[in-house]
Scaffold this motif. Structure first.
Motif, PDB file in Angstrom:
ATOM      1  N   THR A   7     -35.260  -2.323 -18.677  1.00 46.04           N
ATOM      2  CA  THR A   7     -36.462  -2.811 -18.373  1.00 46.04           C
ATOM      3  C   THR A   7     -36.479  -3.146 -16.880  1.00 46.04           C
ATOM      4  O   THR A   7     -35.547  -3.855 -16.449  1.00 46.04           O
ATOM      5  CB  THR A   7     -37.064  -3.801 -19.207  1.00 46.04           C
ATOM      6  OG1 THR A   7     -37.326  -3.495 -20.588  1.00 46.04           O
ATOM      7  CG2 THR A   7     -38.259  -4.474 -18.663  1.00 46.04           C
ATOM      8  N   ILE A   8     -37.345  -2.838 -15.978  1.00 45.29           N
ATOM      9  CA  ILE A   8     -37.361  -3.207 -14.565  1.00 45.29           C
ATOM     10  C   ILE A   8     -38.454  -3.733 -14.260  1.00 45.29           C
ATOM     11  O   ILE A   8     -39.769  -3.215 -14.558  1.00 45.29           O
ATOM     12  CB  ILE A   8     -37.276  -1.597 -13.763  1.00 45.29           C
ATOM     13  CG1 ILE A   8     -35.890  -1.081 -14.062  1.00 45.29           C
ATOM     14  CG2 ILE A   8     -37.360  -2.093 -12.113  1.00 45.29           C
ATOM     15  CD1 ILE A   8     -35.937   0.316 -14.524  1.00 45.29           C
ATOM     16  N   ASP A   9     -38.796  -5.036 -13.677  1.00 43.99           N
ATOM     17  CA  ASP A   9     -39.669  -5.723 -13.140  1.00 43.99           C
ATOM     18  C   ASP A   9     -40.309  -5.040 -11.756  1.00 43.99           C
ATOM     19  O   ASP A   9     -39.508  -4.707 -10.993  1.00 43.99           O
ATOM     20  CB  ASP A   9     -39.312  -7.144 -12.828  1.00 43.99           C
ATOM     21  CG  ASP A   9     -39.088  -7.798 -14.370  1.00 43.99           C
ATOM     22  OD1 ASP A   9     -39.247  -7.452 -15.353  1.00 43.99           O
ATOM     23  OD2 ASP A   9     -38.605  -9.183 -14.209  1.00 43.99           O
ATOM     24  N   ARG A  54     -45.145  -4.813 -14.954  1.00 43.04           N
ATOM     25  CA  ARG A  54     -45.549  -5.575 -13.789  1.00 43.04           C
ATOM     26  C   ARG A  54     -45.290  -6.956 -14.000  1.00 43.04           C
ATOM     27  O   ARG A  54     -45.350  -7.733 -14.923  1.00 43.04           O
ATOM     28  CB  ARG A  54     -47.004  -5.454 -13.874  1.00 43.04           C
ATOM     29  CG  ARG A  54     -47.920  -6.239 -12.673  1.00 43.04           C
ATOM     30  CD  ARG A  54     -49.199  -5.873 -12.448  1.00 43.04           C
ATOM     31  NE  ARG A  54     -49.337  -4.365 -12.009  1.00 43.04           N
ATOM     32  CZ  ARG A  54     -49.997  -3.396 -12.724  1.00 43.04           C
ATOM     33  NH1 ARG A  54     -50.639  -3.798 -13.841  1.00 43.04           N
ATOM     34  NH2 ARG A  54     -50.196  -2.212 -12.209  1.00 43.04           N
ATOM     35  N   VAL A  55     -45.050  -7.516 -12.833  1.00 44.29           N
ATOM     36  CA  VAL A  55     -44.551  -8.941 -12.675  1.00 44.29           C
ATOM     37  C   VAL A  55     -45.208  -9.560 -11.468  1.00 44.29           C
ATOM     38  O   VAL A  55     -45.564  -8.848 -10.573  1.00 44.29           O
ATOM     39  CB  VAL A  55     -43.179  -9.374 -12.670  1.00 44.29           C
ATOM     40  CG1 VAL A  55     -42.497  -9.151 -13.998  1.00 44.29           C
ATOM     41  CG2 VAL A  55     -42.326  -8.878 -11.489  1.00 44.29           C
ATOM     42  N   PRO A  56     -45.691 -10.769 -11.492  1.00 44.87           N
ATOM     43  CA  PRO A  56     -46.539 -11.132 -10.389  1.00 44.87           C
ATOM     44  C   PRO A  56     -45.528 -11.556  -9.064  1.00 44.87           C
ATOM     45  O   PRO A  56     -45.944 -11.445  -7.885  1.00 44.87           O
ATOM     46  CB  PRO A  56     -47.130 -12.553 -10.850  1.00 44.87           C
ATOM     47  CG  PRO A  56     -46.173 -12.937 -11.765  1.00 44.87           C
ATOM     48  CD  PRO A  56     -45.678 -11.755 -12.478  1.00 44.87           C
ATOM     49  N   GLU A  57     -44.363 -11.877  -9.326  1.00 48.63           N
ATOM     50  CA  GLU A  57     -43.606 -12.208  -8.200  1.00 48.63           C
ATOM     51  C   GLU A  57     -42.622 -10.898  -7.713  1.00 48.63           C
ATOM     52  O   GLU A  57     -42.498 -10.138  -8.437  1.00 48.63           O
ATOM     53  CB  GLU A  57     -42.235 -13.255  -8.469  1.00 48.63           C
ATOM     54  CG  GLU A  57     -41.390 -12.976  -9.522  1.00 48.63           C
ATOM     55  CD  GLU A  57     -42.174 -13.125 -10.997  1.00 48.63           C
ATOM     56  OE1 GLU A  57     -41.579 -12.438 -11.943  1.00 48.63           O
ATOM     57  OE2 GLU A  57     -43.221 -13.992 -11.147  1.00 48.63           O
ATOM     58  N   GLY A  58     -42.549 -11.014  -6.402  1.00 48.15           N
ATOM     59  CA  GLY A  58     -41.833  -9.796  -5.549  1.00 48.15           C
ATOM     60  C   GLY A  58     -40.325 -10.175  -5.815  1.00 48.15           C
ATOM     61  O   GLY A  58     -39.624 -10.844  -6.052  1.00 48.15           O
ATOM     62  N   LYS A  59     -39.576  -8.853  -5.500  1.00 48.33           N
ATOM     63  CA  LYS A  59     -38.243  -9.103  -5.374  1.00 48.33           C
ATOM     64  C   LYS A  59     -37.717  -9.648  -4.160  1.00 48.33           C
ATOM     65  O   LYS A  59     -38.234  -9.392  -2.993  1.00 48.33           O
ATOM     66  CB  LYS A  59     -37.657  -7.401  -5.344  1.00 48.33           C
ATOM     67  CG  LYS A  59     -36.124  -7.376  -5.330  1.00 48.33           C
ATOM     68  CD  LYS A  59     -35.771  -5.771  -5.409  1.00 48.33           C
ATOM     69  CE  LYS A  59     -34.197  -5.953  -5.245  1.00 48.33           C
ATOM     70  NZ  LYS A  59     -33.677  -6.181  -4.204  1.00 48.33           N
TER      71      LYS A  59
END
Length: 124
Positions: A7-9, A54-59
């Motif tokens: 899994t990749i955010d 999908r996640v709200p924070e960026g890398k």
């Protein structure tokens, strides 16, 4: 126990899944579409699929885990050129004058991955 998915955010699951589908040659699930919050790239069995969520924070920092890919149909350098043409960016070039080494690239969302020499190049 087996691994079902890696899994990749990410910010844009469908777009990133399409990039990785082109890189791997594996299809995006026909159940997924643009705008979905989870998108699966289906790997051939028994390889785990790539699930983009999908996640709200960026890398913000270096990945704690990344893929090391070995090309099967091209040389390392040909594969690097191909994936750069698909939208990746060279991050660190670890190729040595004697032909050894690898290249670390970034996918369109900045996730690191490496391309190593092919089996044929290692045998040569």
């Amino acid at each position: 126990m087996i691994i079902r998915h890696v899994t990749i955010d990410c910010a844009e699951p469908y777009e990133l899944a399409r990039f990785w589908s082109k890189v791997t040659g594996w299809p995006v699930s026909d159940q997924d579409e643009p705008g979905d919050s989870e998108v699966l790239v289906e790997a051939p069995s028994p390889v785990p699929g790539l699930l983009f969520i999908r996640v709200p924070e960026g890398k913000t920092v270096k990945n704690r885990i990344h893929f090391d890919w070995v090309p099967t149909e091209r040389s390392r350098d040909e594969e690097v050129e191909r994936v750069v043409g698909l939208g990746a960016m060279v991050y660190e070039d670890h190729r040595a004058p004697d032909g050894r080494g690898w290249v670390t690239l970034l996918d369109p969302e900045g996730n690191e991955f490496c391309i190593e020499r092919s089996e044929a190049e290692r045998a040569g």
